[in-house]
Motif scaffolding. Structure first.
Motif: not given
Length: 463
Positions: A304-326
């Motif tokens: 399989r090919i893993l294709w990652g990166g490009y966007d790096v997103v800051y969404r505030g100082g707390r780690v929230r599960p809903e931010h893991a999908r974009r």
């Protein structure tokens, strides 16, 4: 074909963690306990710390607690690039510690060899492949950087090859590839989740008491010991190693030194024999491009090919599960994938995921101690921690022991990065920097006044 059709059936979960061989969680800690060393966090940093502590002193009573399951966060979902660099690449290390970069590069290679030795010694099967990695130019101005990068890497001991467009396309065939530097020995490809699970098993085999689903809620000093409160009791320890990375530290004064940023990736279905032949990739190197908003790409053990990166997103100082999908990032990545590999039209992505990375202003790990040297801390790996976390474990154990070693003498260890400013200045600064980096990518890498000022101040954001 519309590239977005390739996302139609993706599972919104990290590919590596979607594995029937995922081990069962160990029981949560119920009631109080005592130990010599308490490790808080069951990612790579914590697992290596517990394992190395037991290998150094088999009689030590070591407890590891993890709020979720070992390897369930960044350690189990990353791209699986295990690099020897301790400084987020040679260029970053050379800019920050020019007088010690030779030692840092040597220690990084020794650390990578020690990792390999550990995998053999404990029988950890994690699809380890010492393939090296490519830095691939996809824009004409990037080609000029390659010769300098190859020469600098060779000067500090790397086995490199400079590839022109034909040579790199003979390795991995993409019409976008204009040249590359191949560092042939300083990177291994690994299944990141199986590495974490293998380390967990090795810890258990050596007698580490591992308690998953056991969050550490607070930390207090009581004379010669430290106590950590969990939902079902307190742990009393002579020493504590904090390995919480992107999550808030139990030591409040450490928190301004990291912020969580979110990174995203796609994984294709297994390539057919025809598709694989159209790409080549016989030597199975991982690769990345040198842009500020870069991609990291590798081929898995099941093609399989893993294709990652490009966007790096800051969404505030707390780690929230809903931010893991974009979804908007998944769409961007899918379009870019087929621009790079048009011969794979019709391929589909089986998994799409994301998650938080702990970022520091110097773009690599830093260390600290607190509570009279009874507590040690390592964080800020900034997405390049698969290998460096083992080195971080060694450093924390040295610091807790009060040992003066070559590692603890390094400026990398003795000095912390600049902290991030408080909100709202933090969000404004990160947003301005992201826009400036994107502008530089569109303008042949030219860094504007804002980026040059950050460079002068020694802040990260160079990659």
């Amino acid at each position: 074909m519309n590239p977005l059709l390739s996302l139609r059936d993706t599972a919104p979960t990290p590919f590596w963690l979607d594995d029937p061989r995922r081990p069962e969680a160990t029981p949560a800690l119920v009631g109080g306990t005592t130990c010599d060393l308490l490790v808080v966090g069951g990612g790579y940093t914590g697992l290596w710390t517990a394992l190395v502590a037991k290998e150094r002193d088999p009689s030590a009573d070591v407890v590891l607690v993890e709020a979720d399951e070992a390897g369930g966060a960044a350690s189990g979902r990353n791209g699986g690039f295990c690099e020897s660099s301790l400084t987020h690449g040679l260029a970053n290390g050379l800019a920050r510690w020019p007088g010690q970069i030779g030692a840092l590069e040597r220690l990084g290679r020794e650390n990578l060899r020690a990792m390999e030795d550990t995998l053999v010694r404990h029988g950890i099967d994690c699809d380890w492949e010492r393939t090296g990695s490519l830095v691939v130019a996809t824009e004409p101005h990037q080609v000029d950087w390659l010769a300098e990068e190859a020469a600098t890497a060779a000067r500090y001991g790397a086995d490199t090859a400079l590839l022109d467009a034909d040579a790199v396309r003979a390795e991995i065939d993409s019409p976008t590839f204009l040249g590359a530097v191949w560092n042939k020995s300083d990177t291994a490809m690994v299944n990141p989740a199986r590495l974490a699970w293998g380390l967990k098993r090795a810890c258990l085999d050596l007698g580490v008491r591992v308690h998953e689903h056991t969050p550490a809620l607070s930390l207090d000093e009581h004379g010669a010991v430290v106590t950590v409160r969990t939902p079902y009791g307190r742990i009393t320890a002579r020493n504590v190693a904090l390995a919480t990375n992107a999550y808030p530290s139990l030591v409040r004064r450490h928190r301004p030194y990291t912020v969580p940023v979110y990174d995203y990736a796609l994984m294709t279905e297994p390539l057919s024999a025809r598709q694989l032949a159209s790409v080549g990739w016989r030597n199975r190197q991982g690769w990345a491009d040198p842009a500020n908003h870069f991609h990291y790409v590798r081929i898995s053990a099941d093609d399989r090919i893993l294709w990652g990166g490009y966007d790096v997103v800051y969404r505030g100082g707390r780690v929230r599960p809903e931010h893991a999908r974009r979804p908007e990032t998944y769409a961007t990545l899918a379009r870019q994938f087929f621009d790079t590999f048009p011969q794979l039209e019709g391929a589909r992505f089986s998994h799409a995921w994301g998650g938080a990375i702990d970022t520091s202003t110097r773009f690599c790990v830093f260390f600290d101690t607190s509570h009279g040297g009874k507590v040690a801390y390592a964080a800020g790996f900034t997405g390049l921690g698969v290998g460096a976390t083992r080195f971080g474990a060694e450093v924390m154990l040295d610091l807790l022991a009060g040992a003066r070693t070559e590692r603890t003498a390094l400026e990398l260890v003795r000095r912390k990065p600049l902290p991030f400013p408080p909100e709202p200045v933090r969000s404004l600064g990160i947003g301005l920097t992201q826009r400036a980096l994107a502008h530089a990518d569109r303008n042949e890498g030219r860094r504007n006044l804002w980026l040059r000022t950050l460079d002068h101040l020694g802040l990260g954001f160079g990659s």
